[in-house]
Design an enzyme around this catalytic site. Sequence first.
Site, PDB file in Angstrom:
ATOM      1  CG  HIS A 117      20.355 -33.453 -16.080  1.00 23.09           C
ATOM      2  ND1 HIS A 117      20.922 -34.713 -16.048  1.00 23.09           N
ATOM      3  CD2 HIS A 117      21.373 -32.591 -16.305  1.00 23.09           C
ATOM      4  CE1 HIS A 117      22.236 -34.609 -16.217  1.00 23.09           C
ATOM      5  NE2 HIS A 117      22.538 -33.329 -16.377  1.00 23.09           N
ATOM      6  CD  GLU A 157      15.456 -10.246 -13.725  1.00 20.49           C
ATOM      7  OE1 GLU A 157      15.178 -11.004 -12.796  1.00 20.49           O
ATOM      8  OE2 GLU A 157      14.885  -9.158 -13.904  1.00 20.49           O
ATOM      9  CG  ASN A 214       2.333   0.264   3.806  1.00 21.04           C
ATOM     10  OD1 ASN A 214       1.987  -0.862   3.504  1.00 21.04           O
ATOM     11  ND2 ASN A 214       3.564   0.700   3.636  1.00 21.04           N
ATOM     12  N   GLY A 215       0.756  -1.682   6.165  1.00 19.76           N
ATOM     13  CA  GLY A 215       1.358  -2.617   7.109  1.00 19.76           C
ATOM     14  C   GLY A 215       0.321  -3.638   7.537  1.00 19.76           C
ATOM     15  CD  GLU A 256       7.839  -9.059 -12.730  1.00 20.35           C
ATOM     16  OE1 GLU A 256       8.930  -9.132 -13.337  1.00 20.35           O
ATOM     17  OE2 GLU A 256       7.727  -8.511 -11.629  1.00 20.35           O
ATOM     18  CB  CYS A 287      -0.949   0.110   1.205  1.00 19.57           C
ATOM     19  SG  CYS A 287      -1.951  -1.358   1.441  1.00 19.57           S
ATOM     20  CE  LYS A 294      11.769  -8.502 -14.753  1.00 18.45           C
ATOM     21  NZ  LYS A 294      12.408  -7.993 -13.584  1.00 18.45           N
ATOM     22  CE  LYS A 340      10.004  -1.217  -8.567  1.00 19.98           C
ATOM     23  NZ  LYS A 340      10.624  -1.985  -9.669  1.00 19.98           N
ATOM     24  NE  ARG A 361       4.370   1.952  -0.693  1.00 16.89           N
ATOM     25  CZ  ARG A 361       5.476   1.499  -0.141  1.00 16.89           C
ATOM     26  NH1 ARG A 361       6.634   1.706  -0.729  1.00 16.89           N
ATOM     27  NH2 ARG A 361       5.434   0.836   0.997  1.00 16.89           N
ATOM     28  CD1 TRP A 419      -0.766  -5.631  -4.288  1.00 15.49           C
ATOM     29  CD2 TRP A 419      -0.174  -6.533  -2.332  1.00 15.49           C
ATOM     30  NE1 TRP A 419      -0.312  -6.900  -4.525  1.00 15.49           N
ATOM     31  CE2 TRP A 419       0.054  -7.483  -3.358  1.00 15.49           C
ATOM     32  CE3 TRP A 419       0.122  -6.878  -1.021  1.00 15.49           C
ATOM     33  CZ2 TRP A 419       0.561  -8.743  -3.106  1.00 15.49           C
ATOM     34  CZ3 TRP A 419       0.633  -8.130  -0.767  1.00 15.49           C
ATOM     35  CH2 TRP A 419       0.840  -9.052  -1.802  1.00 15.49           C
TER      36      TRP A 419
HETATM   37  C1  AGP Z   1      10.842  -8.195 -10.245  1.00 17.22           C
HETATM   38  O1  AGP Z   1      10.493  -7.724 -11.492  1.00 17.22           O
HETATM   39  C2  AGP Z   1       9.808  -8.153  -9.214  1.00 17.22           C
HETATM   40  N1  AGP Z   1       9.129  -6.939  -9.145  1.00 17.22           N
HETATM   41  C3  AGP Z   1      10.184  -8.781  -7.877  1.00 17.22           C
HETATM   42  O2  AGP Z   1      10.666 -10.054  -8.129  1.00 17.22           O
HETATM   43  C4  AGP Z   1      11.186  -8.012  -6.978  1.00 17.22           C
HETATM   44  O3  AGP Z   1      12.462  -8.071  -7.540  1.00 17.22           O
HETATM   45  C5  AGP Z   1      11.186  -8.663  -5.568  1.00 17.22           C
HETATM   46  O4  AGP Z   1       9.911  -8.523  -5.019  1.00 17.22           O
HETATM   47  C6  AGP Z   1      12.226  -8.063  -4.644  1.00 17.22           C
HETATM   48  O5  AGP Z   1      12.057  -6.692  -4.459  1.00 17.22           O
HETATM   49  P1  AGP Z   1      13.162  -5.825  -3.738  1.00 17.22           P
HETATM   50  O6  AGP Z   1      14.344  -5.759  -4.635  1.00 17.22           O
HETATM   51  O7  AGP Z   1      12.522  -4.484  -3.541  1.00 17.22           O
HETATM   52  O8  AGP Z   1      13.508  -6.494  -2.462  1.00 17.22           O
END
Ligand code: AGP
Length: 602
Positions: A500, A477, A98-99, A484, A2, A481, A597, A27, A72
């Site tokens: 394997h 990665e 938030n929390g 995602e 949030c 990506k 995020k 967020r 969120w």
């Molecule tokens: C990556 O594209 C994601 N948004 C996610 O995996 C992110 O890297 C992960 O949540 C860790 O976030 P941070 O680097 O803020 O700890």
Amino acid sequence: MCGIIGRIGSGNALDHLLTGLENLEYRGYDSAGVAVQNGAGIEVRKRSGRVSELEETIDAPEGRVGIGHTRWSTHGPPTDENAHPHTDATEDVAVVHNGIVENHADLRNRLADRGHDFTSDTDTEVIPHLVQANLDAGFDNEGAFRRAVEELEGSYAVAVMIAGDHTIYAARSGSPLVVGVDDDAGEYYLASDVPAFLEYTDRVVYLEDGDVAIIGPDGADFTDLAGEPVPRTPETIDWDPEQAGKGEYDHFMLKEIYEQPTSLAQAVEGRIDDGIDLEEFPPGAFEGIDRVQFVACGTSYHAAMYGALSLTQAGVDARALLANEYGASSPPVDDRTLVVAVTQSGETADTLSALRRAVRKGARTVTVTNVVGSTAAREADDSLLIRAGPEIGVAATKTFSSQAVALTLLAGRIVEDALAGDGLSDLDSLLAAADRLPGDIERVLTESDAAEIARRYRDSRSYFFLGRGQGYPVALEGALKFKEITYEHAEGFASGELKHGPLALVTEETPVFTVFTGIEDDRTLANAEEAATRGAPVIAICPADHPAADVADAHLEIPETDPRLAGLLANVQLQLLSYHAAELLDRPIDKPRNLAKSVTVE
Ligand code: AGP
């Protein structure tokens, strides 16, 4: 999770609140709401959905003081009722949070016994009821707020408005909160993160856990929960508001991919010369360390793997561990262990939890982060900034490359101390490549054929990514990506693992993107050919004159460079590939479904 915002100043607060919430949508974007304070009391407008939907559907409540929230969901689905701000029954107290209030059930039961009715499923709703109960018991506004906060267990960044009082009461414990100060204009802000108000002021005070901020028309006072003043002076942020906007790009993600020449130049600036020179870690800083553990999640975990490889390749005992598996795997930790938390936001709950575990076990700790004053930066013994600038797209791009470079440099410093003077092999080659990196990335960005490759393979069933050495985390990665932001099935593998098991999935409908970094490339090529034999199209990411470029079905070119940084050039091609594939599918690239995020829940 949030995002919260608050604003006090002249004129109507609403526009500032809505702009701030849009800048905080990374967020979370399940619901949005605002509350403003005017002569008629507190007016709340909120609904499920994005800030733009709130903006389109609300009338314009007026008031100089306001708070807002973008959600969120953690407790209760994303409905209008569960949207913040939450109020007590009289609507004289409005709260954004938030929390997670861990003891919300106990508090709710106790308040319900005293006649309080609740209208949402959220943990947050207990807060306005607590404040109201304290007001009913005779406390003044500030006392009612402090007493309510004292009762909360768990994590919170909380902002409270009380009818008739042009003040915002705020407190933090475990969730980020920053105050923006513009004394000249008589405007004060409060937010989960700086981009919320960066276009209005760049003077900020980061609150620490246990801080209370009382913000009125004449400024902000900072105390601890007991009311004792705490010294908090504003610092100036050197991000300009342009940086926090999309500029000429259609998406933040694309903008952030294209910012990498700059962000990488910033990551290495002043840190390489004849050797590696990290002002935070002078020679000897890591004496006595004989084991290194990196803890991280998601993209940051891939960067952590990248960093760990630089150490293991130099003969230092190092591992990258998923932060959310750190407790369960319980690796050995003692006072000769260095635990490096890698987190761009510095607020990821899983990573904070692993970091705290390491602290409890007596490890030396370092945070590698993009956010000055973040929780992870403050809780570790030391921190190293990756200097990538704000990253708004949910999919991490420029922060990955900046993390990988910063970790490679950090690894170089650790190696020098751990091996008593012996540094990384071929250090000159690495440093020259780091110096060239911004220019090399510029070339990839200018000449990339990733859009055409995305079009060519757009109807595939699955997308596979292979790599070896530093190419392996880049393959992981690349796949993360891709899944995602396209919502298509994508998997990353160590090249040698394909035979394997995963080879059973390979068909002519599964393009295999293969990263060549210069580390055992002949073996990687043999693995790619195993896939090609089963009909899979192979797309080689390698320099122009590499043998793989001739045998592959397609080629994404990268400049020749040191093998330890070649993966970052390949990664840019894969970022562009994912971006263009997602664009063809018309996905909401900056805000993929179900994701946020910064993941501040475990
Ligand atoms: C990556 O594209 C994601 N948004 C996610 O995996 C992110 O890297 C992960 O949540 C860790 O976030 P941070 O680097 O803020 O700890």
